[in-house]
Design a protein around this motif. Structure first.
Motif, mmCIF file in Angstrom:
data_model
loop_
_atom_site.group_PDB
_atom_site.id
_atom_site.type_symbol
_atom_site.label_atom_id
_atom_site.label_comp_id
_atom_site.label_asym_id
_atom_site.label_seq_id
_atom_site.Cartn_x
_atom_site.Cartn_y
_atom_site.Cartn_z
ATOM 1 N N SER A 1 0.828 -1.199 0.000
ATOM 2 C CA SER A 1 0.000 0.000 0.000
ATOM 3 C C SER A 1 0.869 1.258 0.000
ATOM 4 O O SER A 1 0.612 2.210 -0.734
ATOM 5 C CB SER A 1 -0.907 -0.021 1.232
ATOM 6 N N ALA A 2 1.913 1.228 0.813
ATOM 7 C CA ALA A 2 2.795 2.395 0.931
ATOM 8 C C ALA A 2 3.582 2.649 -0.347
ATOM 9 O O ALA A 2 3.729 3.796 -0.773
ATOM 10 C CB ALA A 2 3.742 2.220 2.118
ATOM 11 N N ILE A 3 4.083 1.598 -0.970
ATOM 12 C CA ILE A 3 4.912 1.811 -2.164
ATOM 13 C C ILE A 3 4.078 2.361 -3.315
ATOM 14 O O ILE A 3 4.572 3.114 -4.147
ATOM 15 C CB ILE A 3 5.683 0.543 -2.598
ATOM 16 N N LYS B 1 6.172 2.791 -9.947
ATOM 17 C CA LYS B 1 6.138 2.390 -11.350
ATOM 18 C C LYS B 1 7.481 1.837 -11.808
ATOM 19 O O LYS B 1 7.547 0.821 -12.521
ATOM 20 C CB LYS B 1 5.715 3.577 -12.220
ATOM 21 N N GLU B 2 8.548 2.463 -11.374
ATOM 22 C CA GLU B 2 9.888 2.038 -11.783
ATOM 23 C C GLU B 2 10.242 0.655 -11.249
ATOM 24 O O GLU B 2 10.787 -0.187 -11.962
ATOM 25 C CB GLU B 2 10.914 3.053 -11.272
ATOM 26 N N TYR B 3 9.911 0.389 -9.990
ATOM 27 C CA TYR B 3 10.332 -0.869 -9.363
ATOM 28 C C TYR B 3 9.308 -1.982 -9.475
ATOM 29 O O TYR B 3 9.660 -3.147 -9.282
ATOM 30 C CB TYR B 3 10.714 -0.632 -7.904
#
Length: 81
Positions: free
Chosen positions: A68-70, A77-79
């Motif tokens: 949720s936090a990420i 989007k990148e990771y």
């Protein structure tokens, strides 16, 4: 950097309470100091994937908070792509 090294050392602790606290700390860092996690993001994501399936329900729940936090960060989007 010393703080992160300590967290990574505790990540495999046999105590579910310690692993839960590691997950909480990583979520907090993601919220307040994401730049320090960036060099380690691949390993953090792998750890959280494993922790999401932890036998201890509270560890798994804390790991779920990471996802949720990420999603609320600029790095999602990148990771996660």
């Amino acid at each position: 950097d010393t703080y992160l090294k300590g967290l990574f050392a505790l990540a495999a602790d046999p105590s579910p309470e310690v692993r839960k606290r590691v997950c909480q700390a990583l979520v907090m860092l993601l919220d307040v100091h994401v730049d320090c996690l960036l060099p380690h993001m691949k390993q953090v994501i792998e750890y959280m994937l494993i922790s999401t399936k932890d036998a201890d329900e509270l560890v798994a729940l804390e790991a779920c908070e990471f996802w949720s936090a990420i999603c609320e960060t600029r790095v999602a989007k990148e990771y996660l792509a």
